[in-house]
Design an enzyme around this catalytic site. Structure first.
Site, mmCIF file in Angstrom:
data_model
loop_
_atom_site.group_PDB
_atom_site.id
_atom_site.type_symbol
_atom_site.label_atom_id
_atom_site.label_comp_id
_atom_site.label_asym_id
_atom_site.label_seq_id
_atom_site.Cartn_x
_atom_site.Cartn_y
_atom_site.Cartn_z
ATOM 1 N N GLU A 1 0.806 -1.225 0.000
ATOM 2 C CA GLU A 1 0.000 0.000 0.000
ATOM 3 C C GLU A 1 0.841 1.278 0.000
ATOM 4 O O GLU A 1 0.361 2.341 0.384
ATOM 5 C CB GLU A 1 -0.959 -0.025 1.188
ATOM 6 C CG GLU A 1 -2.088 -1.006 0.960
ATOM 7 C CD GLU A 1 -2.516 -1.734 2.223
ATOM 8 O OE1 GLU A 1 -3.685 -1.637 2.578
ATOM 9 O OE2 GLU A 1 -1.675 -2.384 2.863
ATOM 10 N N SER B 1 -4.992 -5.282 1.905
ATOM 11 C CA SER B 1 -5.240 -4.960 0.489
ATOM 12 C C SER B 1 -5.638 -6.154 -0.341
ATOM 13 O O SER B 1 -5.470 -6.153 -1.546
ATOM 14 C CB SER B 1 -4.010 -4.353 -0.177
ATOM 15 O OG SER B 1 -3.590 -3.237 0.509
ATOM 16 N N TYR C 1 -7.452 -0.610 -5.449
ATOM 17 C CA TYR C 1 -6.437 0.377 -5.808
ATOM 18 C C TYR C 1 -6.191 0.583 -7.295
ATOM 19 O O TYR C 1 -5.578 1.554 -7.678
ATOM 20 C CB TYR C 1 -5.096 0.021 -5.139
ATOM 21 C CG TYR C 1 -5.221 -0.010 -3.653
ATOM 22 C CD1 TYR C 1 -5.672 1.124 -2.976
ATOM 23 C CD2 TYR C 1 -4.941 -1.148 -2.925
ATOM 24 C CE1 TYR C 1 -5.824 1.115 -1.606
ATOM 25 C CE2 TYR C 1 -5.074 -1.164 -1.553
ATOM 26 C CZ TYR C 1 -5.514 -0.031 -0.901
ATOM 27 O OH TYR C 1 -5.665 -0.043 0.448
ATOM 28 N N ARG D 1 -11.152 1.041 11.593
ATOM 29 C CA ARG D 1 -12.348 0.741 10.792
ATOM 30 C C ARG D 1 -12.670 -0.722 11.022
ATOM 31 O O ARG D 1 -11.796 -1.579 10.867
ATOM 32 C CB ARG D 1 -12.081 1.016 9.312
ATOM 33 C CG ARG D 1 -13.358 1.175 8.478
ATOM 34 C CD ARG D 1 -13.078 1.156 6.983
ATOM 35 N NE ARG D 1 -12.608 -0.157 6.584
ATOM 36 C CZ ARG D 1 -11.544 -0.378 5.821
ATOM 37 N NH1 ARG D 1 -10.832 0.616 5.351
ATOM 38 N NH2 ARG D 1 -11.173 -1.611 5.525
ATOM 39 N N ASP E 1 -14.759 -3.920 9.966
ATOM 40 C CA ASP E 1 -15.446 -4.420 8.768
ATOM 41 C C ASP E 1 -16.277 -5.653 9.084
ATOM 42 O O ASP E 1 -15.821 -6.557 9.794
ATOM 43 C CB ASP E 1 -14.408 -4.790 7.694
ATOM 44 C CG ASP E 1 -13.595 -3.593 7.216
ATOM 45 O OD1 ASP E 1 -13.936 -2.450 7.565
ATOM 46 O OD2 ASP E 1 -12.616 -3.814 6.474
ATOM 47 N N GLU F 1 -12.848 -8.047 9.783
ATOM 48 C CA GLU F 1 -11.518 -7.658 10.268
ATOM 49 C C GLU F 1 -11.542 -6.238 10.785
ATOM 50 O O GLU F 1 -12.493 -5.485 10.555
ATOM 51 C CB GLU F 1 -10.471 -7.791 9.159
ATOM 52 C CG GLU F 1 -10.777 -6.926 7.958
ATOM 53 C CD GLU F 1 -9.586 -6.687 7.058
ATOM 54 O OE1 GLU F 1 -8.440 -6.934 7.480
ATOM 55 O OE2 GLU F 1 -9.799 -6.228 5.929
ATOM 56 N N ASN G 1 -9.132 -2.740 10.877
ATOM 57 C CA ASN G 1 -7.960 -2.057 10.308
ATOM 58 C C ASN G 1 -7.600 -0.889 11.215
ATOM 59 O O ASN G 1 -8.397 0.040 11.364
ATOM 60 C CB ASN G 1 -8.286 -1.537 8.911
ATOM 61 C CG ASN G 1 -8.434 -2.681 7.924
ATOM 62 O OD1 ASN G 1 -7.453 -3.235 7.466
ATOM 63 N ND2 ASN G 1 -9.665 -3.064 7.628
ATOM 64 N N GLY H 1 -7.697 3.222 5.278
ATOM 65 C CA GLY H 1 -7.497 4.157 4.163
ATOM 66 C C GLY H 1 -7.949 5.545 4.606
ATOM 67 O O GLY H 1 -8.980 5.692 5.264
#
Ligand SMILES: Nc1ncnc2c1ncn2[C@@H]1O[C@H](COP(=O)(O)OP(=O)(O)O)[C@@H](O)[C@H]1O
Ligand SMILES: [Mg+2]
Length: 349
Positions: free
Chosen positions: A19, A177, A246, A285, A287, A301, A303, A307
């Site tokens: 990333e 990612s 991406y 975040r 998910d 998961e 994070n 992002g």
């Protein structure tokens, strides 16, 4: 505020992970949005090879929304000597950035930084350990089996297939990612997927397939975190893969997610419970998969450095909830100082 009373803010970006590029984009947007009267910004770019450089973003780079990591070589001592009262914003995703390594280095330097600490960062990056902890807290998630490279016999593989049933998702434990993630429907493909996952980590996680909508919640805070309205990602392909994220930017975002008020409330509460169970600080975040057939939200998961470009889910969710991009940066920095002070009370005797 005069120049001397500005907060020294060190933006760390780039890095060695897949990333890297998105981090260069994020850094340009964060620097452009951070209040220049409030922050004295130093920018440090980590090259793909892992070299740290003091970078001077040009107005062109800020305007095009992408920084380069080239500059004058630097290191942690240089950062520390900049100011004892500085705060670091690690805009680094994936291994060697989001996984507790950079956080550990900053702890050693006694430097305040945005986001979760060493333990939480490392745990959230590891899909096996984070799922084991969530299991302990009775948080619903897809059934999973962890396999270790060199230690899984044909019998282990048969047992995994029996227990999970096809299709199975196979992923490296420590990645992001969607790198190394496969959805497999046959035993032969299962072996190929495992080999791929083992290229990125010694541990792989195998999960039952959940036919669900992808719902994400932004969480912000330390001791008393708050949850944003939920958002929804609709992948363009079979699943939300690297290309979708991406390359083509082809997934559709629904903000807020199309859920009832009760469902929305339920997933926000779940996100807060998960955030606390995994000892997150600052931001994360969370998910989920929303399985409509059973009306269940299953955790996928967490994070800890989500992002963060202005069009990313995390800032978008806060914008919809009433916190602008630049206010979010201010809040994250306050939380970093608060956490740092709290840590020092326990570590300095
Ligand atoms: N158990 C699962 N069932 C259905 N889809 C899944 C499952 N696990 C992962 N996926 C799909 O793969 C994508 C990437 O997996 P994820 O675990 O989120 O990895 P990463 O950390 O790389 O984002 C998810 O966003 C989702 O589209
Ligand atoms: Mg994901």
């Amino acid at each position: 505020m005069n120049a001397s009373s500005r907060i020294p803010l060190i933006v760390l970006f780039g890095g060695e992970s897949a990333e890297h590029d998105v981090s260069c984009v994020t850094a340009a947007h964060v620097i452009a949005a951070a209040n220049a009267e409030k922050y004295d910004i130093t920018t440090i770019g980590i090259s793909r090879a892992g070299n740290w450089n003091l970078v001077s973003p040009t107005s062109d780079e800020l305007a095009t929304g992408r920084l380069s990591t080239t500059g004058t070589p630097t290191n942690l001592q240089t950062i520390t000597s900049l100011s004892a009262q500085c705060v670091v914003l690690p805009l680094l995703h994936g291994p060697l950035g989001e996984d507790g390594t950079v956080q550990g280095m900053l702890e050693l330097g006694n430097i305040a930084y945005v986001g979760s600490g060493v333990l939480s960062s490392a745990v959230c990056m590891d899909k096996v350990v984070s799922k084991q902890i969530l299991q302990h807290h009775n948080i619903e998630q897809p059934a999973f089996i962890a396999l270790r490279d060199g230690e899984c016999s044909p019998a282990d593989i048969d047992a995994a297939i029996d227990q999970l049933g096809f299709p199975i998702f196979v992923k490296p434990a420590n990645m992001g990612s969607s790198v190394g993630v496969s959805k497999v429907a046959r035993r032969e493909d299962f072996m190929t997927a495992l080999h791929l996952a083992f290229q990125y980590d010694e541990w792989a996680i195998c999960e039952e397939f959940i036919a669900g909508r992808e719902i994400e919640v932004a969480v912000l805070g330390n001791m008393e975190p708050i949850a944003s309205v939920p958002g929804e990602i609709v992948p363009a392909g079979e699943f939300y893969d690297y290309k979708d994220k991406y390359v083509n930017n082809s997934a559709t975002l629904h903000i807020p997610a199309l859920l009832t008020a009760e469902q929305s409330q339920e997933v926000r509460e779940k996100a807060l419970n998960i955030y606390k169970a995994l000892r997150c600080d600052g931001l994360a975040r969370v998910d989920f998969f929303f399985e409509e057939s059973t009306s269940r939200f299953l955790c996928n998961e967490v994070n800890t450095i989500p992002g963060f470009t202005p069009i990313s889910m995390y800032p978008k969710l806060w914008e919809q909830t009433g916190i602008s991009y630049s206010d979010l940066i201010d809040r994250l920095i306050e939380l970093a100082f608060e956490r740092h002070a709290r840590r020092r009370r326990h570590t300095s005797h």
